[in-house]
Design a protein around this motif. Structure first.
Motif, PDB file in Angstrom:
ATOM      1  N   TYR A 262       0.884  -1.172   0.000  1.00 24.12           N
ATOM      2  CA  TYR A 262       0.000   0.000   0.000  1.00 24.12           C
ATOM      3  C   TYR A 262       0.915   1.212   0.000  1.00 24.12           C
ATOM      4  CZ  TYR A 262      -3.982  -2.938   1.251  1.00 24.12           C
ATOM      5  OH  TYR A 262      -4.972  -3.878   1.253  1.00 24.12           O
TER       6      TYR A 262
ATOM      7  N   SER B 156      -4.035 -10.403  14.658  1.00 21.69           N
ATOM      8  CA  SER B 156      -4.703  -9.325  13.940  1.00 21.69           C
ATOM      9  C   SER B 156      -3.688  -8.470  13.177  1.00 21.69           C
ATOM     10  CB  SER B 156      -5.464  -8.465  14.953  1.00 21.69           C
ATOM     11  OG  SER B 156      -6.231  -7.525  14.273  1.00 21.69           O
ATOM     12  N   GLY B 157      -3.995  -8.183  11.940  1.00 22.35           N
ATOM     13  CA  GLY B 157      -3.138  -7.302  11.149  1.00 22.35           C
ATOM     14  C   GLY B 157      -2.001  -8.012  10.447  1.00 22.35           C
TER      15      GLY B 157
ATOM     16  N   GLY C 156      -2.193  -9.884   7.799  1.00 27.41           N
ATOM     17  CA  GLY C 156      -2.359  -9.931   6.355  1.00 27.41           C
ATOM     18  C   GLY C 156      -3.236 -11.063   5.854  1.00 27.41           C
ATOM     19  N   LYS C 157      -4.024 -11.660   6.724  1.00 24.93           N
ATOM     20  CA  LYS C 157      -4.892 -12.765   6.309  1.00 24.93           C
ATOM     21  C   LYS C 157      -5.964 -12.272   5.342  1.00 24.93           C
ATOM     22  CE  LYS C 157      -6.301 -13.446  10.522  1.00 24.93           C
ATOM     23  NZ  LYS C 157      -5.637 -12.430  11.314  1.00 24.93           N
ATOM     24  N   SER C 158      -6.676 -11.206   5.752  1.00 20.70           N
ATOM     25  CA  SER C 158      -7.737 -10.687   4.887  1.00 20.70           C
ATOM     26  C   SER C 158      -7.163 -10.207   3.569  1.00 20.70           C
ATOM     27  CB  SER C 158      -8.465  -9.538   5.576  1.00 20.70           C
ATOM     28  OG  SER C 158      -9.107  -9.983   6.729  1.00 20.70           O
ATOM     29  N   THR C 159      -6.012  -9.559   3.628  1.00 18.54           N
ATOM     30  CA  THR C 159      -5.399  -9.053   2.407  1.00 18.54           C
ATOM     31  C   THR C 159      -5.108 -10.193   1.441  1.00 18.54           C
ATOM     32  OG1 THR C 159      -4.410  -7.314   3.737  1.00 18.54           O
ATOM     33  CG2 THR C 159      -3.530  -7.630   1.526  1.00 18.54           C
TER      34      THR C 159
ATOM     35  N   GLN D 292     -15.574 -10.374   6.214  1.00 16.30           N
ATOM     36  CA  GLN D 292     -15.409 -10.172   7.650  1.00 16.30           C
ATOM     37  C   GLN D 292     -16.501  -9.255   8.194  1.00 16.30           C
ATOM     38  OE1 GLN D 292     -11.407  -8.991   8.594  1.00 16.30           O
ATOM     39  NE2 GLN D 292     -11.672  -9.436  10.757  1.00 16.30           N
TER      40      GLN D 292
ATOM     41  N   HIS E 267      -9.631 -16.755  13.813  1.00 20.46           N
ATOM     42  CA  HIS E 267      -8.820 -16.568  15.015  1.00 20.46           C
ATOM     43  C   HIS E 267      -8.982 -17.751  15.946  1.00 20.46           C
ATOM     44  CE1 HIS E 267      -8.773 -12.044  14.436  1.00 20.46           C
ATOM     45  NE2 HIS E 267      -7.537 -12.436  14.477  1.00 20.46           N
TER      46      HIS E 267
HETATM   47  N1  LIG Z   1      -5.831   0.200   2.486  1.00 22.04           N
HETATM   48  C1  LIG Z   1      -4.772  -0.017   3.273  1.00 22.04           C
HETATM   49  N2  LIG Z   1      -3.752   0.876   3.316  1.00 22.04           N
HETATM   50  C2  LIG Z   1      -2.677   0.644   4.095  1.00 22.04           C
HETATM   51  N3  LIG Z   1      -2.511  -0.423   4.871  1.00 22.04           N
HETATM   52  C3  LIG Z   1      -3.476  -1.348   4.868  1.00 22.04           C
HETATM   53  C4  LIG Z   1      -4.654  -1.193   4.085  1.00 22.04           C
HETATM   54  N4  LIG Z   1      -5.436  -2.268   4.286  1.00 22.04           N
HETATM   55  C5  LIG Z   1      -4.793  -3.043   5.178  1.00 22.04           C
HETATM   56  N5  LIG Z   1      -3.612  -2.497   5.522  1.00 22.04           N
HETATM   57  C6  LIG Z   1      -2.626  -3.067   6.449  1.00 22.04           C
HETATM   58  O1  LIG Z   1      -2.326  -4.358   6.016  1.00 22.04           O
HETATM   59  C7  LIG Z   1      -2.100  -5.210   7.122  1.00 22.04           C
HETATM   60  C8  LIG Z   1      -2.889  -6.487   6.951  1.00 22.04           C
HETATM   61  O2  LIG Z   1      -4.272  -6.225   7.043  1.00 22.04           O
HETATM   62  P1  LIG Z   1      -5.359  -7.374   7.014  1.00 22.04           P
HETATM   63  O3  LIG Z   1      -6.677  -6.736   6.931  1.00 22.04           O
HETATM   64  O4  LIG Z   1      -4.993  -8.337   5.945  1.00 22.04           O
HETATM   65  O5  LIG Z   1      -5.162  -8.042   8.452  1.00 22.04           O
HETATM   66  P2  LIG Z   1      -5.863  -9.334   9.029  1.00 22.04           P
HETATM   67  O6  LIG Z   1      -4.797 -10.356   9.161  1.00 22.04           O
HETATM   68  O7  LIG Z   1      -7.057  -9.702   8.230  1.00 22.04           O
HETATM   69  O8  LIG Z   1      -6.290  -8.844  10.481  1.00 22.04           O
HETATM   70  P3  LIG Z   1      -7.632  -9.140  11.303  1.00 22.04           P
HETATM   71  O9  LIG Z   1      -7.443 -10.475  11.924  1.00 22.04           O
HETATM   72  O10 LIG Z   1      -7.647  -8.062  12.321  1.00 22.04           O
HETATM   73  O11 LIG Z   1      -8.782  -9.083  10.359  1.00 22.04           O
HETATM   74  C9  LIG Z   1      -2.487  -4.422   8.359  1.00 22.04           C
HETATM   75  O12 LIG Z   1      -1.314  -4.061   9.053  1.00 22.04           O
HETATM   76  C10 LIG Z   1      -3.184  -3.209   7.839  1.00 22.04           C
HETATM   77  O13 LIG Z   1      -2.908  -2.092   8.629  1.00 22.04           O
END
Ligand SMILES: Nc1ncnc2c1ncn2[C@@H]1O[C@H](COP(=O)(O)OP(=O)(O)OP(=O)(O)O)[C@@H](O)[C@H]1O
Ligand SMILES: [Mg+2]
Lengths: 303, 362
Positions: free
Chosen positions: B13, B38-39, B41-44, B82, B192
């Motif tokens: 990003y 959390s955070g 990168g799973k959702s990403t 989510q 989780h």
């Molecule tokens: N649009 C964005 N711009 C910048 N950083 C982003 C953006 N979207 C997500 N991130 C960052 O990418 C990282 C991964 O985010 P992601 O949503 O994949 O986490 P996650 O593993 O799904 O967490 P959770 O369990 O809380 O859902 C996080 O550190 C988040 O801050």
């Protein structure tokens, strides 16, 4: 006085000043206008001196073909202006709702026309429409196409174009705001569910924007019924009565014909027309909601 | 029933890189679970597979064909978001059937399908409600039903059960397990929840800070974590970690720390002896500690019981070993009082050692 009772009265207490101001600023002139419309009233008289004539002013207008011509011009003007502006404004918003470099500058430029004073807009377009030295005809001329008699033969179309130019941005910014507050994830879900760009617009974006669009359209409609300066400057209602919308006719009745009573009655007709439109619109949404609720209960009884 | 291959997937990003080369191979109709804090990168990752996020670098292959340039609708997948992502202006039935209606399936078929999936997730009474008039758990079930109604070959789930109560969650989990057996689709599932991950997964992928830490079957991850992070993340209650030094005495190898000296056996002892430095972290799962007053001290930990948490048939004891905290899982029948000092035998197969610097398994 019990505390519960005091609590119940508190909101009214706080609202009281606003109600008083409303009464003075809104209802008094309105009442004055309604009262005046029942009188044979000349600008040289005070309202008390004028003779009471009952509904005579209303009847006179009802039988006046010029009034009907003017009402029809107003309706046509409002209809075309609002339809085109809604389609163009919403279309532009859908088109420009993306994060591309320079988009914010573009958006700002789009709303410039709205910020120009109506009189200036009128003057500007009058010069552009000028039969010989105007921008449009000179351009057509240089392309070898014969000029158009903008403010003569096509006067109504020309003022409609000018109004669209000025007020599409209004719809555009409101539609854009509505669009950007839509739930992003619902749109993502639609993309996964197989919706094409058009289907996303049709099934998701437009329905979700609808409440905002209805209010926006209503605001523009009310405004379109009352537009005055631009047309006054561009055509003064002419040629003939071809662009004489009601607001203009009211102002001429009062100043040129010196018939304040008739002008007041005209205003009341305009007011009633707007009221009918607004109520009709609300009634329509109510009816739709009621129908949806009815279908729902019927279905639930089936299930 | 495709195979999916994430080839060195990178997501940035702006200047921030949040995924650093995800390398993942998913076989035909495999149930893959992504876990991590959390955070991480799973959702990403999931959204990149779905096509909702651009791929910054690397490629996604489905059945050997690159797909990262395709629109989500051309990837033949269904997703549970989510945050549910329901259509607020449509009722539950319309939400569930949207994809089918877009595909112009016959009305009878659509209605039948809606009835079927609504019954599966227990939503039959709510078909005519709008999402705004549903509870969080009900909305989540609508999201689930919407994905199930679509007969896609890949299913993506982003914490689909996080808002359900324990009973419903158990029910849905069982439902999902049965379904994944029956439909034989490729499923990628983010959660989780330890139990969800362990029970549903053919393969668990543990992520941390945008890297994959380890992937494998639930059993592999539980028994042979490659580093301290995975060891602490997989399993509940989490693994205990005790700092200690490797020592050799009388031809045997010991881990010696504050309040304990544990003898290592077999391959572990060999690996510890040949390791480059002496500082280590000892890992023992709460379930690998067995109450045994008679145990010799070189195969046991001596613990001061601080708190006992009663959770039904099992109790979890919070204890101190020297200055470090240790959790023990114990049959609730065992008579244990707070403040006691007790001996717990360590299961020799449950001893894990980690390098104290890079925290990888020894
Ligand atoms: N649009 C964005 N711009 C910048 N950083 C982003 C953006 N979207 C997500 N991130 C960052 O990418 C990282 C991964 O985010 P992601 O949503 O994949 O986490 P996650 O593993 O799904 O967490 P959770 O369990 O809380 O859902 C996080 O550190 C988040 O801050
Ligand atoms: Mg997430």
């Amino acid at each position: 006085m019990s505390i519960a009772r005091a609590n119940r009265l508190t909101p009214y207490f706080f609202m009281a000043p606003a109600v008083v101001i409303m009464a003075i600023a809104l209802l008094y002139p309105l009442g004055y206008m309604v009262w005046g419309s029942f009188k044979d009233w000349d600008p040289s008289q005070s309202i008390g001196e004028a003779e009471f004539v009952g509904l005579k002013n209303y009847v006179t207008l009802w039988n006046d073909p010029n009034f009907w011509e003017s009402a029809s011009v107003t309706l046509r003007f409002a209809f075309f202006v609002v339809s085109f502006e809604m389609v163009l404004g919403v279309g532009l918003a859908l088109l420009l709702d993306r994060n591309i470099r320079g988009m914010s500058v573009l958006r700002t430029m789009f709303i410039l026309p709205m910020m120009i004073a109506p009189v200036v807009v009128g003057l500007m377009w009058r010069y552009m429409y000028h039969p010989t030295v105007g921008t449009f005809n000179r351009t057509l001329d240089s392309l070898g196409i014969p000029g158009v008699d903008w403010l003569g033969q096509h006067a109504l179309t020309s003022v409609i174009i000018a109004d669209i130019w000025q007020w599409t941005p209004f719809i555009f910014i409101l539609a854009l705001a509505a669009l950007q507050s839509l739930p992003r994830s619902a749109l993502e879900a639609a993309r996964i569910d197989g919706a094409t760009a058009w289907q996303q617009i049709w099934y998701i974006k437009l329905p979700l924007m609808m409440p905002v669009l209805i209010v926006t359209g209503l605001l523009r409609l009310i405004d379109a019924f009352k537009v005055l300066e631009v047309i006054l400057v561009m055509t003064e209602g002419g040629p003939g009565l071809s662009t004489e919308i009601l607001a203009l006719r009211i102002s001429r009745t009062a100043t040129e014909f010196r018939e304040l009573g008739v002008a007041a009655a005209l205003s009341n007709y305009l007011l009633l027309m707007l009221l009918a439109f607004t109520l009709g619109m609300f009634g329509f949404t109510r009816w739709q909601e009621a129908r949806a609720a009815k279908i729902r209960t019927a279905d639930e009884e089936d299930a | 029933m495709p195979t999916i291959h994430l080839d060195h997937l990178i997501k940035r990003y702006g200047d921030v890189e949040v995924l650093h080369g995800i390398e993942l191979e998913m076989a035909d109709h495999e149930f893959t679970v992504l876990v991590g804090p959390s955070g991480c990168g799973k959702s990403t990752t999931l959204r990149m597979v779905a096509g909702l996020e651009d791929v910054s670098d690397g490629e996604i292959y489905v059945d050997g064909k690159p797909v990262s340039h395709l629109e989500p609708k051309d990837r033949d997948l269904a997703m549970v978001f989510q945050d549910y992502a329901l259509y607020p202006h449509m009722n539950v039935a319309q939400n569930i059937s949207f994809a089918l209606r877009l595909a112009r399936r016959p009305k009878a078929e659509v209605d039948a399908k809606v009835k079927e999936v609504a019954a599966t997730v227990g939503l039959t009474e709510f078909l005519h409600r709008k999402p705004g008039a549903l509870s969080g758990g009900q909305r989540q079930r609508v999201a689930m039903a919407r994905a199930l109604a679509k007969d896609s070959s890949i299913f993506l789930f982003d914490e689909p059960l996080s808002n359900l109560d324990a009973k419903l969650r158990g029910q849905m989990r069982a439902e999902l397990a049965v379904m994944s057996q029956r439909v034989q689709k490729n499923m990628i599932y983010v959660t989780h929840d330890q139990i969800e991950a362990m029970t549903l997964a053919d393969r668990i992928v543990v992520m941390h800070g945008g890297y994959i830490q380890q992937q494998g079957t639930p059993e592999e991850l539980f028994k042979h974590p490659v580093n301290k992070f995975v060891a602490g993340f997989v399993g509940s209650p989490p693994m205990n970690f005790l700092h200690g030094d490797i020592e050799e005495r009388d031809g045997a190898t010991f881990v010696h720390g504050d309040g304990f000296a544990l003898k290592l056996e077999g391959a572990k002892a060999e690996a510890a002896r040949t390791h480059t430095h002496r500082n280590t972290i000892l890992g023992v799962r709460p379930s690998d500690l067995r109450f045994d007053p008679e145990a010799p001290s070189e195969t046991a930990l001596t613990l001061d019981v601080m708190v006992s948490e009663y959770v039904g048939a099992q109790s979890v004891l919070l204890c101190k070993c020297g200055s470090e905290d240790v959790m023990v899982e114990l049959n609730s029948e065992t008579p244990v009082a707070m403040g006691q000092t007790l001996k717990f035998a360590v299961n020799p197969n449950g001893v894990h050692l980690f390098d104290s610097e890079n925290e990888t398994a020894i």
